[in-house]
Design an enzyme around this catalytic site. Sequence first.
Site, mmCIF file in Angstrom:
data_model
loop_
_atom_site.group_PDB
_atom_site.id
_atom_site.type_symbol
_atom_site.label_atom_id
_atom_site.label_comp_id
_atom_site.label_asym_id
_atom_site.label_seq_id
_atom_site.Cartn_x
_atom_site.Cartn_y
_atom_site.Cartn_z
ATOM 1 N N HIS A 151 -4.573 11.834 16.679
ATOM 2 C CA HIS A 151 -3.557 11.706 18.016
ATOM 3 C C HIS A 151 -2.607 13.126 17.982
ATOM 4 O O HIS A 151 -1.860 12.986 18.825
ATOM 5 C CB HIS A 151 -2.863 10.282 17.766
ATOM 6 C CG HIS A 151 -3.239 9.300 17.705
ATOM 7 N ND1 HIS A 151 -3.670 8.743 16.332
ATOM 8 C CD2 HIS A 151 -3.986 8.530 18.335
ATOM 9 C CE1 HIS A 151 -4.418 7.663 16.512
ATOM 10 N NE2 HIS A 151 -4.544 7.338 17.491
ATOM 11 N N ASP A 156 -17.118 2.059 8.744
ATOM 12 C CA ASP A 156 -15.758 2.503 8.672
ATOM 13 C C ASP A 156 -15.637 2.811 7.047
ATOM 14 O O ASP A 156 -16.326 2.262 6.164
ATOM 15 C CB ASP A 156 -14.669 1.385 8.718
ATOM 16 C CG ASP A 156 -14.320 1.463 10.056
ATOM 17 O OD1 ASP A 156 -14.171 2.342 10.816
ATOM 18 O OD2 ASP A 156 -13.748 0.202 10.623
ATOM 19 N N MET A 157 -14.926 3.736 6.712
ATOM 20 C CA MET A 157 -14.461 4.245 5.478
ATOM 21 C C MET A 157 -13.134 3.514 4.947
ATOM 22 O O MET A 157 -12.109 3.527 5.532
ATOM 23 C CB MET A 157 -14.229 5.791 5.323
ATOM 24 C CG MET A 157 -14.370 6.127 3.778
ATOM 25 S SD MET A 157 -15.820 5.761 2.825
ATOM 26 C CE MET A 157 -17.031 7.005 3.582
ATOM 27 N N ARG A 193 -17.332 10.440 12.112
ATOM 28 C CA ARG A 193 -15.961 10.547 12.773
ATOM 29 C C ARG A 193 -15.086 10.898 11.456
ATOM 30 O O ARG A 193 -15.167 10.551 10.201
ATOM 31 C CB ARG A 193 -15.415 8.882 12.496
ATOM 32 C CG ARG A 193 -14.136 8.746 13.129
ATOM 33 C CD ARG A 193 -13.599 7.380 13.121
ATOM 34 N NE ARG A 193 -14.415 6.341 13.918
ATOM 35 C CZ ARG A 193 -14.660 5.054 13.428
ATOM 36 N NH1 ARG A 193 -14.000 4.452 12.568
ATOM 37 N NH2 ARG A 193 -15.440 4.146 14.582
#
Length: 316
Positions: A235, A142-143, A192
Amino acid sequence: MRPLRDALLLLSRSGAVKRVVTSMPVSAGIVRSYVPGETVDDVVEAVARLAADGLTATIDYLGEDTLELDQAEATVAAYRDLLDRLFARDLTNVAEVSVKLTAIGLRLSHDDAPGGGYKTALENARDICRAARNAGTTVTLDMEDHTATDETLRILRDLRKDFPETGAVLQAYLHRTEADCRALAGEGSRVRLCKGAYDEPAEVAFTDADEVDRSYVRCLKVLLGGEGYPMIATHDPRLIEITSSLASRYGRAPGSYEFQMLYGIRPLEQKRLADAGETVRVYVPYGAEWYGYLMRRLAERPQNLTFFARSLISKK
């Protein structure tokens, strides 16, 4: 929406508000909407339900900014236990894990850990990557906020020497991200792309929503036009449509990239995309340290604040 977003991000760091919110049971409506529970049993059952709907998952054991070596080691142990449980349930073919490096020691000092935070986080990340490979799945780093970006990408490069399947996360609101996408778009990489959820200064990040969207699309073009495996975390209906159009332009077949969405956000859209043949991965957090995560999710979607306020009042 910007003032409200800034206020929510400020609240995410408020100890007083945290004490009020965390006095609620984790089953309170708004929390349960974003976090399936505090235990490994809770998250494994949530992943099993997602798999039954044709969805994959990436799981985050919540916690960050760890300043104690014992806590960093406990987080590593929690990931090993999680991976063992996923393997036992035959879920590692549909679930991977996401890891924040500050949760496994990146911010530790030389006084707190031999070799300091970088060495501690790297060794702990290697431990988790090894456990993931043995279980038949992968890890994505994760960042976090921009002060951790360089160290995170350095650790990523070190990890990929032995674990080339390790995924990265890049945040489109940072000015540097398009260049980082170009550096990471090579064959075998997994990236991602998200918008970003931290309160960053204008010197390093776009602060206007339209500028962030334009940066996101520029980064999308780099990743989809590259040789790696893009993981499109959004989203936003417009960005989903743009992704589909760009995927077609660059000759990307379903399965050569994936969509990612947060647990509890647009579940019908997640199912619709999966039913249409797209790979959809749901970011599933769990654990007792859900407060900061929850507040940043509200900052991303301030319209959720009404539901949150209602749950605080009713405590149901």
